[in-house]
Design a protein around this motif. Structure first.
Motif, PDB file in Angstrom:
ATOM      1  N   PRO A 190      67.960  65.808 114.979  1.00 36.95           N
ATOM      2  CA  PRO A 190      69.041  66.602 114.371  1.00 36.95           C
ATOM      3  C   PRO A 190      68.515  67.586 113.330  1.00 36.95           C
ATOM      4  CG  PRO A 190      68.923  64.458 113.345  1.00 36.95           C
ATOM      5  CD  PRO A 190      67.912  64.439 114.457  1.00 36.95           C
ATOM      6  N   LYS A 191      69.373  68.549 113.001  1.00 38.87           N
ATOM      7  CA  LYS A 191      68.998  69.532 111.985  1.00 38.87           C
ATOM      8  C   LYS A 191      68.905  68.874 110.610  1.00 38.87           C
ATOM      9  CE  LYS A 191      71.270  73.404 114.326  1.00 38.87           C
ATOM     10  NZ  LYS A 191      72.360  74.417 114.238  1.00 38.87           N
ATOM     11  N   VAL A 192      68.094  69.455 109.770  1.00 43.98           N
ATOM     12  CA  VAL A 192      68.018  68.992 108.384  1.00 43.98           C
ATOM     13  C   VAL A 192      69.327  69.368 107.684  1.00 43.98           C
ATOM     14  CG1 VAL A 192      66.834  69.328 106.176  1.00 43.98           C
ATOM     15  CG2 VAL A 192      65.517  69.178 108.311  1.00 43.98           C
ATOM     16  N   PRO A 193      69.987  68.428 107.030  1.00 47.32           N
ATOM     17  CA  PRO A 193      71.278  68.755 106.392  1.00 47.32           C
ATOM     18  C   PRO A 193      71.110  69.665 105.190  1.00 47.32           C
ATOM     19  CG  PRO A 193      70.604  66.516 105.846  1.00 47.32           C
ATOM     20  CD  PRO A 193      69.621  67.011 106.864  1.00 47.32           C
ATOM     21  N   GLY A 194      72.214  70.345 104.832  1.00 49.14           N
ATOM     22  CA  GLY A 194      72.218  71.166 103.618  1.00 49.14           C
ATOM     23  C   GLY A 194      71.791  72.595 103.831  1.00 49.14           C
ATOM     24  N   ILE A 195      71.755  73.063 105.071  1.00 48.53           N
ATOM     25  CA  ILE A 195      71.393  74.462 105.348  1.00 48.53           C
ATOM     26  C   ILE A 195      72.470  75.069 106.232  1.00 48.53           C
ATOM     27  CG2 ILE A 195      69.747  75.989 106.496  1.00 48.53           C
ATOM     28  CD1 ILE A 195      67.564  73.930 105.766  1.00 48.53           C
ATOM     29  N   LYS A 196      72.995  76.204 105.836  1.00 50.28           N
ATOM     30  CA  LYS A 196      73.983  76.880 106.679  1.00 50.28           C
ATOM     31  C   LYS A 196      73.661  78.365 106.781  1.00 50.28           C
ATOM     32  CE  LYS A 196      77.287  76.559 102.803  1.00 50.28           C
ATOM     33  NZ  LYS A 196      78.649  76.105 102.439  1.00 50.28           N
ATOM     34  N   HIS A 197      74.261  79.007 107.778  1.00 54.52           N
ATOM     35  CA  HIS A 197      73.938  80.399 108.090  1.00 54.52           C
ATOM     36  C   HIS A 197      75.170  81.281 108.085  1.00 54.52           C
ATOM     37  CE1 HIS A 197      70.449  78.240 109.711  1.00 54.52           C
ATOM     38  NE2 HIS A 197      69.785  79.361 109.508  1.00 54.52           N
ATOM     39  N   ILE A 198      74.966  82.513 107.619  1.00 52.82           N
ATOM     40  CA  ILE A 198      75.993  83.541 107.714  1.00 52.82           C
ATOM     41  C   ILE A 198      75.316  84.827 108.190  1.00 52.82           C
ATOM     42  CG2 ILE A 198      77.439  82.512 105.900  1.00 52.82           C
ATOM     43  CD1 ILE A 198      76.359  84.668 104.006  1.00 52.82           C
ATOM     44  N   PRO A 199      76.091  85.780 108.689  1.00 52.48           N
ATOM     45  CA  PRO A 199      75.487  87.046 109.136  1.00 52.48           C
ATOM     46  C   PRO A 199      75.025  87.886 107.949  1.00 52.48           C
ATOM     47  CG  PRO A 199      77.694  86.711 110.085  1.00 52.48           C
ATOM     48  CD  PRO A 199      77.539  85.705 108.995  1.00 52.48           C
ATOM     49  N   VAL A 200      73.922  88.586 108.119  1.00 53.77           N
ATOM     50  CA  VAL A 200      73.472  89.550 107.106  1.00 53.77           C
ATOM     51  C   VAL A 200      74.506  90.663 106.998  1.00 53.77           C
ATOM     52  CG1 VAL A 200      71.761  91.325 106.575  1.00 53.77           C
ATOM     53  CG2 VAL A 200      71.018  89.091 107.392  1.00 53.77           C
ATOM     54  N   GLY A 201      74.885  91.005 105.787  1.00 55.77           N
ATOM     55  CA  GLY A 201      75.789  92.135 105.573  1.00 55.77           C
ATOM     56  C   GLY A 201      77.259  91.799 105.603  1.00 55.77           C
ATOM     57  N   ASP A 202      77.613  90.540 105.880  1.00 52.54           N
ATOM     58  CA  ASP A 202      79.018  90.134 105.931  1.00 52.54           C
ATOM     59  C   ASP A 202      79.428  89.595 104.553  1.00 52.54           C
ATOM     60  OD1 ASP A 202      81.509  88.926 106.353  1.00 52.54           O
ATOM     61  OD2 ASP A 202      81.042  88.567 108.475  1.00 52.54           O
ATOM     62  N   GLU A 217      82.388  89.113 103.230  1.00 53.15           N
ATOM     63  CA  GLU A 217      83.489  88.150 103.216  1.00 53.15           C
ATOM     64  C   GLU A 217      82.967  86.742 103.503  1.00 53.15           C
ATOM     65  OE1 GLU A 217      86.704  89.236 105.751  1.00 53.15           O
ATOM     66  OE2 GLU A 217      87.770  87.332 105.488  1.00 53.15           O
ATOM     67  N   LYS A 218      82.147  86.610 104.545  1.00 54.43           N
ATOM     68  CA  LYS A 218      81.611  85.287 104.882  1.00 54.43           C
ATOM     69  C   LYS A 218      80.629  84.796 103.817  1.00 54.43           C
ATOM     70  CE  LYS A 218      82.410  85.330 109.830  1.00 54.43           C
ATOM     71  NZ  LYS A 218      81.848  85.257 111.196  1.00 54.43           N
ATOM     72  N   LEU A 219      79.983  85.742 103.153  1.00 49.99           N
ATOM     73  CA  LEU A 219      79.085  85.372 102.063  1.00 49.99           C
ATOM     74  C   LEU A 219      79.855  84.646 100.960  1.00 49.99           C
ATOM     75  CD1 LEU A 219      76.473  85.501 100.369  1.00 49.99           C
ATOM     76  CD2 LEU A 219      77.122  87.850  99.736  1.00 49.99           C
ATOM     77  N   HIS A 220      80.941  85.217 100.530  1.00 49.30           N
ATOM     78  CA  HIS A 220      81.714  84.609  99.446  1.00 49.30           C
ATOM     79  C   HIS A 220      82.396  83.320  99.900  1.00 49.30           C
ATOM     80  CE1 HIS A 220      81.247  87.566  96.233  1.00 49.30           C
ATOM     81  NE2 HIS A 220      81.128  88.461  97.212  1.00 49.30           N
ATOM     82  N   GLN A 221      82.797  83.281 101.176  1.00 47.36           N
ATOM     83  CA  GLN A 221      83.420  82.065 101.694  1.00 47.36           C
ATOM     84  C   GLN A 221      82.412  80.913 101.766  1.00 47.36           C
ATOM     85  OE1 GLN A 221      84.933  83.368 105.474  1.00 47.36           O
ATOM     86  NE2 GLN A 221      86.837  84.199 104.605  1.00 47.36           N
ATOM     87  N   ALA A 222      81.136  81.251 101.991  1.00 46.47           N
ATOM     88  CA  ALA A 222      80.122  80.209 102.194  1.00 46.47           C
ATOM     89  C   ALA A 222      79.714  79.523 100.892  1.00 46.47           C
ATOM     90  CB  ALA A 222      78.888  80.821 102.853  1.00 46.47           C
TER      91      ALA A 222
END
Length: 396
Positions: A151-163, A165-170
């Motif tokens: 499984p993936k290592v926990p505690g890492i998430k991804h958002i698109p570069v330049g977005d 709105e998703k940056l602040h939501q994350a």
């Protein structure tokens, strides 16, 4: 029957015996122009006299002593990095993956020591590449590379570069900081917009988070500045280096401001080989060369010339190429064919390049390349494009 070397690489049937400058020579005497530099690693070219003699002299003295003792070569290198960057302290390791893993550990450790043990999440970005260890694979986030390694290592998430709105939501109460490449290399030489980097900095300042830059590929003079962040008005709190740092001797590093570095106390992190006398002597020799008056300007000038030459290829072969990207000598040319096809066609003309994502062929030669050698490389790339064009015309 399995090969004696595990089949993890799709190797070309070439074995190089020696190199000089931007040229590599096979055992049977063939001569190749190196537009790949061992994936941006042979930063000062092959068999550079200062680097080669420094390594040889250090090898006669001592290779390794462990970090149980002072290492003057490492102390000198760290001071030089501190003098030319926004960082206050350095940690030396063996590779880019190890550097990025250490960078993420350092961010978490600093949040823990600041009284926020709940802040463990590192926000990363789509189309990144941060390495091949389990944590850096997770930070990379490419499903192709993760297959079979879950499984993936926990505690890492991804958002698109330049977005934005998703940056602040994350960002939430568990966020510790960010890890981003100022210029994404593996995914196709994509430069992150300055206003997006500024927003990351603003969020970190407002919420006491940490901003980490992955400069494994774009650092060490590759873009014409010693570090890629120096093209922007944004300073990271911590950033990683590797690839060209020691001109081909395995080495990585992460450099941090005191606000983070002060929390990596004795026993919290380590590396058996990291920062040993040989690697640090080599890295000091590379710095000698990069810091010579006019050398970084040379990278910018030659890079602009090479980009212009590549741009002319688009006009000449619009069915093969469509866009030139990048800065300094970290360039890419986006093609209309899979980059591996262009890479293989170039290989037939004794030109070494490196495929990347998004149909981009990386053009990342040794930083010592001159305009005449750039022109010769583009001439060979044009010959490769002509071959591909003929095949396309025959198929119609």
């Amino acid at each position: 029957m399995i090969s004696v070397l595990m089949p993890t690489y799709n190797r070309a049937n070439l074995a190089f015996q020696q190199g000089k400058g931007v040229w590599l020579y096979t055992e049977d005497g063939r001569r190749f122009l190196d537009f790949g530099a061992g994936v941006a690693t042979s930063s000062v070219g092959h068999n550079h006299p200062h680097l080669a003699s420094t390594i040889a002299e250090q090898a006669k003295l001592v290779l390794h002593v462990s970090n149980l003792y002072r290492i003057p070569q490492a102390e000198k290198l760290a001071q030089r990095f501190v003098d030319i960057s926004c960082a206050d302290s350095a940690f030396f390791c063996n590779s880019g993956a190890e550097a990025n893993e250490g960078l993420m550990k350092a961010i978490r450790r600093a949040q823990f020591k600041n009284g926020h043990p709940e802040r463990v999440d590192i926000i990363c970005f789509e189309h990144a590449f941060h390495g091949r260890t389990l944590a850096t694979l997770t930070a990379t986030g490419n499903p192709k590379y993760m297959e079979g390694f879950g499984p993936k290592v926990p505690g890492i998430k991804h958002i698109p570069v330049g977005d934005f709105e998703k940056l602040h939501q994350a960002v939430d109460e568990h966020t510790a900081g960010f890890l981003i490449e100022p210029i994404q290399g593996e995914s196709g030489i994509t430069t992150v917009p300055n206003n997006f980097l500024r927003e990351l900095r603003k969020i970190c300042d407002e919420k006491n988070l940490y901003l980490g830059f992955d400069e494994v590929q774009c650092g060490m003079g590759r873009t014409g500045k010693m570090f890629a962040y120096q093209w922007t008005d944004v300073e990271p709190d911590i950033f990683s280096l590797a690839k060209g740092i020691a001109g081909g001797v395995p080495m990585g590093a992460f450099l941090a401001k005191a606000s983070i570095a002060q929390h990596l106390t004795a026993g919290t992190h380590g590396s058996t080989f990291g920062g040993n006398p040989l690697a640090c002597a080599a890295a000091n020799a590379v710095l000698d060369i990069l810091l010579e008056p006019g050398f970084l300007e040379h990278i910018t000038t030659v890079g602009q010339y090479l980009a212009k030459e590549l741009q002319q290829l688009i006009d000449q072969y619009p069915d093969i190429f469509e866009e030139v990207r990048g800065k300094g000598l970290m360039l890419g040319i986006k093609g209309k064919l899979p980059p591996i096809e262009i890479q293989n066609a170039a290989l037939h003309h004794n030109l070494l390049t490196v495929a990347a994502g998004n149909n981009v062929l990386r053009v990342i030669p040794p930083l010592v390349i001159n305009q005449e050698e750039c022109k010769e490389g583009v001439k060979r790339l044009a010959a490769a494009a002509a071959d591909l064009q003929k095949n396309m015309d025959k198929a119609l």
